[in-house]
Design a protein around this motif. Structure first.
Motif, short mmCIF file in Angstrom:
data_model
loop_
_atom_site.label_atom_id
_atom_site.label_comp_id
_atom_site.label_asym_id
_atom_site.label_seq_id
_atom_site.Cartn_x
_atom_site.Cartn_y
_atom_site.Cartn_z
N GLU A 212 0.78 -1.24 0.02
CA GLU A 212 -0.02 0.04 -0.19
C GLU A 212 0.96 1.48 -0.13
OE1 GLU A 212 -3.80 2.21 2.43
OE2 GLU A 212 -2.80 0.17 3.11
N ALA A 213 2.13 1.32 0.81
CA ALA A 213 2.81 2.55 0.50
C ALA A 213 3.39 2.54 -0.55
CB ALA A 213 3.87 2.03 1.91
N PHE A 214 3.95 1.52 -1.23
CA PHE A 214 4.57 1.65 -2.33
C PHE A 214 3.37 2.16 -3.50
CE2 PHE A 214 5.74 0.05 -6.68
CZ PHE A 214 7.06 0.25 -6.67
N TYR A 215 2.12 1.85 -3.66
CA TYR A 215 1.10 2.31 -4.39
C TYR A 215 0.86 3.80 -4.28
CZ TYR A 215 -3.91 2.93 -5.51
OH TYR A 215 -5.11 3.05 -5.93
N LYS A 216 0.91 4.15 -2.94
CA LYS A 216 0.48 5.58 -2.62
C LYS A 216 1.65 6.60 -2.96
CE LYS A 216 -3.04 4.91 0.78
NZ LYS A 216 -3.51 4.87 2.22
N ASP A 217 3.01 5.99 -2.76
CA ASP A 217 4.00 6.73 -3.04
C ASP A 217 3.90 7.48 -4.65
OD1 ASP A 217 6.55 8.20 -3.73
OD2 ASP A 217 7.90 6.32 -3.07
N PRO A 218 3.74 9.01 -4.59
CA PRO A 218 3.64 9.64 -5.90
C PRO A 218 4.59 9.52 -6.88
CG PRO A 218 3.65 11.20 -3.96
CD PRO A 218 4.07 9.86 -3.33
N ASN A 220 5.58 6.31 -7.60
CA ASN A 220 5.11 5.04 -8.23
C ASN A 220 3.69 5.17 -8.66
OD1 ASN A 220 7.65 3.90 -7.33
ND2 ASN A 220 6.88 3.60 -5.27
N ALA A 221 2.99 6.25 -8.20
CA ALA A 221 1.51 6.14 -8.36
C ALA A 221 1.24 6.27 -9.97
CB ALA A 221 0.68 7.18 -7.64
N PHE A 224 0.19 3.41 -12.17
CA PHE A 224 -1.00 2.66 -11.97
C PHE A 224 -2.09 3.56 -12.13
CE2 PHE A 224 2.18 1.55 -8.40
CZ PHE A 224 2.58 0.29 -9.35
N GLN A 225 -1.78 4.88 -13.17
CA GLN A 225 -2.95 5.63 -13.44
C GLN A 225 -3.58 5.24 -14.66
OE1 GLN A 225 -3.95 8.82 -12.63
NE2 GLN A 225 -2.61 9.26 -11.19
N MET A 226 -5.06 5.22 -14.90
CA MET A 226 -5.69 5.07 -15.95
C MET A 226 -5.77 6.26 -16.82
SD MET A 226 -7.48 2.71 -17.63
CE MET A 226 -8.34 1.57 -16.66
N VAL A 495 -5.14 -3.22 -9.05
CA VAL A 495 -3.99 -3.25 -9.69
C VAL A 495 -2.80 -3.85 -8.63
CG1 VAL A 495 -4.10 -1.51 -11.22
CG2 VAL A 495 -3.48 -0.88 -9.05
N LYS A 496 -3.56 -4.57 -7.57
CA LYS A 496 -2.29 -5.01 -6.70
C LYS A 496 -1.25 -6.11 -7.09
CE LYS A 496 -2.67 -6.79 -1.89
NZ LYS A 496 -3.32 -7.43 -0.61
N PRO A 497 -2.02 -7.13 -7.99
CA PRO A 497 -0.80 -8.03 -8.68
C PRO A 497 0.41 -7.16 -9.32
CG PRO A 497 -3.09 -8.52 -9.18
CD PRO A 497 -3.29 -7.20 -8.56
N GLN A 498 0.10 -6.16 -10.13
CA GLN A 498 1.17 -5.22 -10.74
C GLN A 498 1.94 -4.59 -9.72
OE1 GLN A 498 -2.17 -5.58 -11.41
NE2 GLN A 498 -2.58 -4.57 -13.37
N VAL A 499 1.25 -4.13 -8.69
CA VAL A 499 1.80 -3.39 -7.63
C VAL A 499 3.00 -4.08 -6.88
CG1 VAL A 499 1.74 -1.84 -5.50
CG2 VAL A 499 0.05 -1.66 -7.34
N ARG A 500 2.41 -5.23 -6.48
CA ARG A 500 3.31 -6.24 -5.90
C ARG A 500 4.38 -6.87 -6.78
NH1 ARG A 500 4.68 -11.32 -5.04
NH2 ARG A 500 5.00 -12.33 -3.02
N ALA A 501 4.17 -6.82 -8.10
CA ALA A 501 5.30 -7.34 -8.88
C ALA A 501 6.28 -6.32 -9.04
CB ALA A 501 4.72 -7.72 -10.21
N GLN A 502 5.97 -4.92 -8.95
CA GLN A 502 7.03 -3.68 -9.13
C GLN A 502 7.84 -3.54 -8.04
OE1 GLN A 502 7.74 -1.96 -11.62
NE2 GLN A 502 6.07 -1.81 -13.08
#
Length: 636
Positions: A212-218, A220-221, A224-226, A495-502
């Motif tokens: 979640e922290a990686f996902y919210k980091d600007p 990295n965000a 994961f933008q559409m 997008v959790k699988p993609q976030v985890r992979a990154q």
């Protein structure tokens, strides 16, 4: 109110004209003069002479056209970059400097020297016909007439004379070339050990909190933008759409066939062999008389024994291109040869030998060896092709008549495309688009102009039709946005699988670098090579598939004390530890001494040419008043 304005467009145009015209009279002339003066703004000076913005733009357009001819699929936007514009301006400045130097030195190229260079210099061989004349079709393909080519060639050769004394006199000793290439192509023996993130990935188990922290980091965000998108409807008015409604009758097709008879005939070509005795245009009367006498003697021989024509051509013809082939020029059509030669060849029957034919190149004996073409196709065999052409012409006429109507209708009835679709019998298409054309997009959806209109305020906010946009030759497109989807961060759950992979990749890369640095420290301490590869010899000529960063790092290691060790981040989650054990001379098979000396001399030529140009810039007081001409839409 806005509906009233839209429905009475022409009335408001007239009112605005009345209001604007007096203002133009008062201030417009000054604005126009200002616009024109911008074109005359100096962007550089050479020898006190100004290079204007307009001249720089012309030079840039010329360079763009040359690049487009060489690379037709090159993105036009790349050609309008500051870098390309700077190159265009630099090229123009160099040309003006050389022109100034040529004027000071009174350098000129005479007609005789120009013709001699064209006829004898191998670099112009591809531009010469078999009879030595200029290949006009090749020149025309470059957008030049014969006269333009001659003047361009004269100017280029004149400018070359300015620097010829510098660039043509470089002396490069083989010993100097050897030293330079030994350094460039030095070989090094190394052992390598690779630490790859993928080998550490299985051990990484990030927690939900880390994810979640990686996902919210600007930082990295953005991954994961559409992307912003729009679902659109659009109409295409083009020749293909209009052809379907075109009908043609048999009389029109036959009339077209008769009017274009030459097109449906196979052009006649002739094959000939010739013997040329050269007597150039500038030769004296005595020289031409001597050449003609030689040609007459040869004509007497071939008249007596025609079978010896090829043998005599091999021994006597002064056309270096055809003589080895017995004078054979292969097949050629009208316009390929100089007129006296062409007229004589087309007057002969197969097997006949001409009288002496005089041209600017000398005296020719011509033997006609073949005729092909000249046949006319039947109407039935080309009916399909004719019908397609006639349909296209009629569609083009309809397009010209309907384009303005289409543009007006989609603008005046801007709340729907249906009225235009009904009137012009067009199908409404649908698509989902983004602000930039999708990879591999073709047709209207590849048009940046259309997408700009789709994502403009009028279409997005006011839900209006776009204006009719020209997306290609004889093609107008109007669109409207059915649904706009702004750019947004996708939910973590999606997008959790993609976030985890990154995240795993990032953590694994850090582990790979950490392990590599630890191995490097141990290696420097005890020199134990266990786990490292077998010895490899690498060089710039033999990179062994090493990434550029790794190869450069190995070649940069101080080899004064061996063994030497280095750790290199190869990128993509790979860290390489290298042990350098030997430094070897270059492999002589890579480049021999003679070729090395030639390349070394070329490099010095280029360096001295640049130094000479810099000196000339100082002499002729070159001043750049702008880094490059301002970008414009001229090349788009």
């Amino acid at each position: 109110m806005f509906e009233f304005v839209r429905k009475h467009t022409r009335l408001f145009q007239f009112i605005l004209l009345i209001l604007i015209l007096p203002a133009f009279v008062l201030v417009g002339l000054e604005g126009y003069s200002s616009f024109m003066s911008d074109a005359n703004v100096g962007v550089a000076t050479v020898d006190g002479r100004k290079i204007t913005q307009a001249e720089a733009e012309v030079a840039h357009r010329d360079q763009v056209e040359r690049m487009r001819r060489q690379m037709p699929n090159l993105d036009a936007k790349l050609l309008d970059s500051p870098e390309v514009r700077s190159e265009s301006l630099d090229g123009l400045v160099r040309e003006r400097v050389m022109q100034a130097a040529a004027e000071k030195q009174h350098l000129v190229i005479s007609d005789e020297r120009l013709q001699a260079m064209f006829l004898n210099d191998p670099q112009f061989a591809f531009l010469r016909n078999a009879d030595g004349s200029l290949n006009k079709s090749l020149i025309a393909a470059q957008g030049m007439s014969s006269q333009m080519f001659v003047e361009r060639l004269r100017q280029d050769l004149t400018l070359r004379q300015v620097s010829a004394g510098v660039t043509g006199t470089t002396v490069a000793a083989e010993v100097n070339a050897a030293v330079a290439f030994d350094a460039l192509l030095q070989q090094r023996e190394v052992r390598l050990q690779r630490f790859d993130a993928k080998d550490f990935a299985a051990r990484i188990e990030p927690s939900d909190a880390q994810i979640e922290a990686f996902y919210k980091d600007p930082v990295n965000a953005v991954q994961f933008q559409m992307a912003e998108s729009a679902q659109i409807q659009y109409l295409v008015l083009d020749l293909e759409a209009l052809k379907a409604g075109v009908t043609v009758n048999e009389d029109e097709l036959r009339k077209y066939f008769e009017e274009n008879a030459a097109r449906f005939s196979v052009a006649e070509e002739r094959r000939a062999s010739h013997i040329l005795i050269k007597a150039e245009k500038g030769a004296t009367a005595a020289e031409r008389a001597k050449a003609k006498a030689q040609a007459e003697a040869l004509l007497a021989q071939v008249r007596k024994t025609p079978a010896v024509f090829a043998e005599l051509a091999k021994k006597n013809s002064q056309d270096e291109g055809s003589a080895p082939n017995g004078g054979d020029l292969d097949f050629f059509g009208r316009g390929a040869m100089v007129k006296p030669f062409e007229d004589a060849a087309y007057a002969l029957k197969q097997g006949e030998i001409s009288n002496i034919v005089e041209s600017d190149f000398g005296f020719h004996l011509i033997q006609l060896t073949g005729i092909r073409g000249g046949d006319k196709k039947s109407f039935e065999s080309v009916r399909g092709e004719i019908e397609a052409d006639v349909r296209k012409q009629l569609a083009q006429k309809r397009y010209s008549e309907m384009a303005e109507q289409f543009s007006n209708m989609v603008y005046e009835q801007s709340d729907s495309l249906q009225p235009a679709a009904d009137k012009f019998k067009l199908a409404i298409s649908s698509a989902t688009v983004q602000r930039n054309p999708a990879p591999g997009a073709a047709g209207p959806l590849a048009s940046a102009k259309l997408l700009d209109a789709v994502f403009g305020n009028e279409a997005l906010r006011n839900k209006r039709n776009t204006e009719a946009v020209e997306t290609g030759p004889n093609q107008l497109v109007a669109a409207r946005v059915a649904q706009h989807n702004p750019s947004h961060l996708q939910p973590l759950a999606d997008v959790k699988p993609q976030v985890r992979a990154q995240l795993v990749r990032k953590l694994a890369s850090a582990e790979a670098i950490k392990a590599g640095e630890a191995r490097l420290a141990a290696l420097k301490k005890d020199g134990d090579l266990a786990g490292m590869s077998a010895p490899l010899v690498v060089s710039r000529a033999l990179p062994r598939d090493l990434p550029r960063k790794v190869l450069d790092g190995i070649l940069a290691v101080d080899a004064s004390k061996l063994p030497a060790f280095v750790g290199l981040d190869a990128g993509e989650g790979v860290f390489v530890v290298a042990s350098l054990s030997k430094v070897l001379p270059r492999d002589p098979a890579v480049i021999d001494a003679k070729r090395a000396a030639q390349q070394y001399a070329q490099a010095w030529n280029a360096a001295e040419s640049d130094a000479f140009f810099e000196a000339m810039k100082t002499r002729f007081k070159v001043a750049l008043k702008a880094a490059a001409p301002a970008a414009s839409t001229a090349t788009r």
